[in-house]
Design an enzyme around this catalytic site. Structure first.
Site, short mmCIF file in Angstrom:
data_model
loop_
_atom_site.label_atom_id
_atom_site.label_comp_id
_atom_site.label_asym_id
_atom_site.label_seq_id
_atom_site.Cartn_x
_atom_site.Cartn_y
_atom_site.Cartn_z
N TYR A 12 37.96 50.97 41.02
CA TYR A 12 38.81 50.81 39.84
C TYR A 12 38.06 51.27 38.60
O TYR A 12 36.82 51.31 38.59
CB TYR A 12 39.28 49.36 39.70
N ASP A 41 42.37 53.89 44.70
CA ASP A 41 42.36 53.50 43.30
C ASP A 41 43.49 52.52 43.03
O ASP A 41 44.47 52.46 43.76
CB ASP A 41 42.58 54.76 42.43
N ARG A 75 42.49 42.20 44.92
CA ARG A 75 42.69 43.62 44.63
C ARG A 75 41.89 44.51 45.56
O ARG A 75 42.44 45.42 46.18
CB ARG A 75 42.29 43.92 43.18
N ASP A 100 32.03 49.61 49.97
CA ASP A 100 32.35 49.27 48.58
C ASP A 100 31.54 50.17 47.66
O ASP A 100 30.42 50.57 47.99
CB ASP A 100 32.03 47.80 48.31
N GLU A 201 36.80 38.61 55.63
CA GLU A 201 36.07 39.32 56.68
C GLU A 201 36.25 38.63 58.02
O GLU A 201 36.64 39.25 59.00
CB GLU A 201 34.57 39.41 56.35
N HIS A 229 23.51 45.18 48.96
CA HIS A 229 24.63 44.75 48.14
C HIS A 229 24.03 44.10 46.88
O HIS A 229 23.66 42.94 46.90
CB HIS A 229 25.44 43.74 48.97
N1 UDP Z 1 37.54 46.44 43.47
C1 UDP Z 1 38.73 47.03 43.12
N2 UDP Z 1 39.53 46.43 42.17
C2 UDP Z 1 39.18 45.26 41.55
C3 UDP Z 1 37.97 44.66 41.94
C4 UDP Z 1 37.18 45.26 42.91
O1 UDP Z 1 39.06 48.09 43.62
O2 UDP Z 1 39.90 44.78 40.70
C5 UDP Z 1 36.67 47.11 44.48
C6 UDP Z 1 35.28 47.42 43.95
O3 UDP Z 1 35.27 48.68 43.30
C7 UDP Z 1 34.46 47.41 45.20
C8 UDP Z 1 35.17 46.35 46.05
O4 UDP Z 1 36.49 46.25 45.56
O5 UDP Z 1 34.46 48.65 45.87
C9 UDP Z 1 34.52 44.97 46.00
O6 UDP Z 1 34.38 44.57 44.67
P1 UDP Z 1 34.09 43.05 44.25
O7 UDP Z 1 33.67 43.07 42.82
O8 UDP Z 1 35.23 42.22 44.66
O9 UDP Z 1 32.88 42.77 45.22
P2 UDP Z 1 31.75 41.67 45.45
O10 UDP Z 1 30.58 42.16 44.67
O11 UDP Z 1 32.23 40.36 45.02
O12 UDP Z 1 31.52 41.83 46.90
#
Ligand code: UDP
Length: 252
Positions: A12, A41, A75, A100, A201, A229
């Site tokens: 995003y 996206d 999302r 991710d 998961e 991560h």
């Molecule tokens: N992501 C997204 N839209 C959002 C929030 C997250 O597409 O509004 C995507 C983000 O780019 C990443 C994945 O979802 O590739 C996981 O993001 P998040 O921040 O939820 O991950 P965490 O760090 O908590 O695992």
């Protein structure tokens, strides 16, 4: 012939989107083909992501998820779902991997993905956001047999499998060919979406495998960290909110 890798990345628009996607694109460019990068996206194709993808030379599809969702966790999950539906609809036969955009991936990981028959898993090195503490999350293995899990006491009680979203890969045909895999068909609404946070998961994986005996620990002994991560965003403190950047940096 080498197995097709189906790499799914939800993304995003935000200040570091180009940073994350460039870094990931560089990694994927070094992976032996065939690889299809499914970038999903939110709402519309971000211009920066579209430009970046055009220039990479990687085989890709730029998909869009149009649903408006309020919770952040939903999302990412919803966007992964959009890619899974695409794979299912077009019967793309390969190994599915959720990459991710903010993680860092070793090249070895992509070689290991091609060894997967049904479902492969490995430990992920994680920096816990809230506690600034580094931990491992994922399988403990004896050669390729999964014999236990790196997790914490609380999660041990409530989750069946202790695998990060970027800590597993699976054969895409499980999604539409229940006979070969002796599984009920994976339900669309259970594709990592509308499930309580922290359970996406494990709930999804429970549909792909019966138990640990159907998992392949990678590499042998699960003795390497192949994915990290971490978070590069600083914690926001002491700045007026009007100074904050919400859009992509290259769009200002
Ligand atoms: N992501 C997204 N839209 C959002 C929030 C997250 O597409 O509004 C995507 C983000 O780019 C990443 C994945 O979802 O590739 C996981 O993001 P998040 O921040 O939820 O991950 P965490 O760090 O908590 O695992």
């Amino acid at each position: 012939p080498r197995k097709l890798l189906l790499v799914i990345t939800p993304t995003y628009a935000r200040p570091f989107q180009a940073f994350y996607l460039s870094r990931l694109a560089h990694t994927l460019k070094l992976v032996q083909p065939p690889l299809l990068w499914l970038v999903v996206d939110m709402q519309v194709q971000s211009l920066e992501a579209a430009a970046l993808l055009r220039d990479t030379g990687i085989m890709y599809r730029h998909l869009v998820g149009r649903k408006k969702l309020s919770r952040t966790k939903d999302r990412g999950a919803y966007l992964r779902n959009v890619a899974l539906a695409h794979i299912e609809e077009h019967r793309l036969d390969g190994i599915v991997y959720f990459a991710d955009d903010h993680n860092v991936y070793s090249l070895e990981l992509f070689e290991q993905l091609r060894r997967i028959k049904r479902f492969g898993t490995w430990p992920v090195g994680m920096l816990e956001h809230s506690k600034s503490r580094t931990t491992l999350y994922g399988p403990v293995c004896n050669e390729s047999t999964v014999i236990g899990w790196h997790t914490n006491e609380r999660n041990k009680m409530i989750r069946r499998f202790h695998v990060d979203i970027s800590g597993f890969g699976f054969n895409s045909t499980i999604l539409w060919d229940p006979q070969t895999w002796k599984r009920p068909i994976v339900k669309r609404n259970q594709h990592l979406y509308s499930i309580r946070e922290g359970f996406q998961e494990t709930t999804f994986i429970q549909q792909l495998v019966e138990d640990e005996s159907q998992m392949e620990g990678l590499p042998s002994g699960c003795s390497k960290v192949m994915v990290w991560h971490l978070y590069v965003e600083a914690f926001e403190k002491n700045y007026p909110t009007s100074w904050r950047l919400e859009k992509n940096l290259n769009a200002i």
